[in-house]
Design a protein around this motif. Sequence first.
Motif, PDB file in Angstrom:
ATOM      1  N   MET A   1       0.847  -1.189   0.000  1.00  0.00           N
ATOM      2  CA  MET A   1       0.000   0.000   0.000  1.00  0.00           C
ATOM      3  C   MET A   1       0.891   1.250   0.000  1.00  0.00           C
ATOM      4  N   THR A   2       0.532   2.163  -0.847  1.00  0.00           N
ATOM      5  CA  THR A   2       1.336   3.375  -0.964  1.00  0.00           C
ATOM      6  C   THR A   2       0.693   4.521  -0.173  1.00  0.00           C
ATOM      7  N   HIS A   3       1.512   5.405   0.275  1.00  0.00           N
ATOM      8  CA  HIS A   3       1.027   6.546   1.045  1.00  0.00           C
ATOM      9  C   HIS A   3       0.803   7.767   0.160  1.00  0.00           C
ATOM     10  N   TYR A   6      -2.445   9.992   0.549  1.00  0.00           N
ATOM     11  CA  TYR A   6      -2.467  10.813   1.759  1.00  0.00           C
ATOM     12  C   TYR A   6      -1.520  12.005   1.642  1.00  0.00           C
ATOM     13  N   ILE A   7      -0.377  11.757   1.052  1.00  0.00           N
ATOM     14  CA  ILE A   7       0.587  12.843   0.850  1.00  0.00           C
ATOM     15  C   ILE A   7       0.014  13.886  -0.103  1.00  0.00           C
TER      16      ILE A   7
END
Length: 52
Positions: A1-3, A6-7
């Motif tokens: 899962m990539t952030h 959210y970033i």
Amino acid sequence: MTHLPYILAAYGLTVAVTGWLSISAVLRLKKAQKRLAALEASRDGKRRRETT
């Protein structure tokens, strides 16, 4: 899962809020300058009537 989502959301909110505050400040400044000009004009008018 990539952030990444959210970033991007955080940066997007930062840019949006900063832009909103900047535009709001510019509009408030213009309104205040108009009010100041009106006050100075009324003060100058009173001063001219008192000296004549």
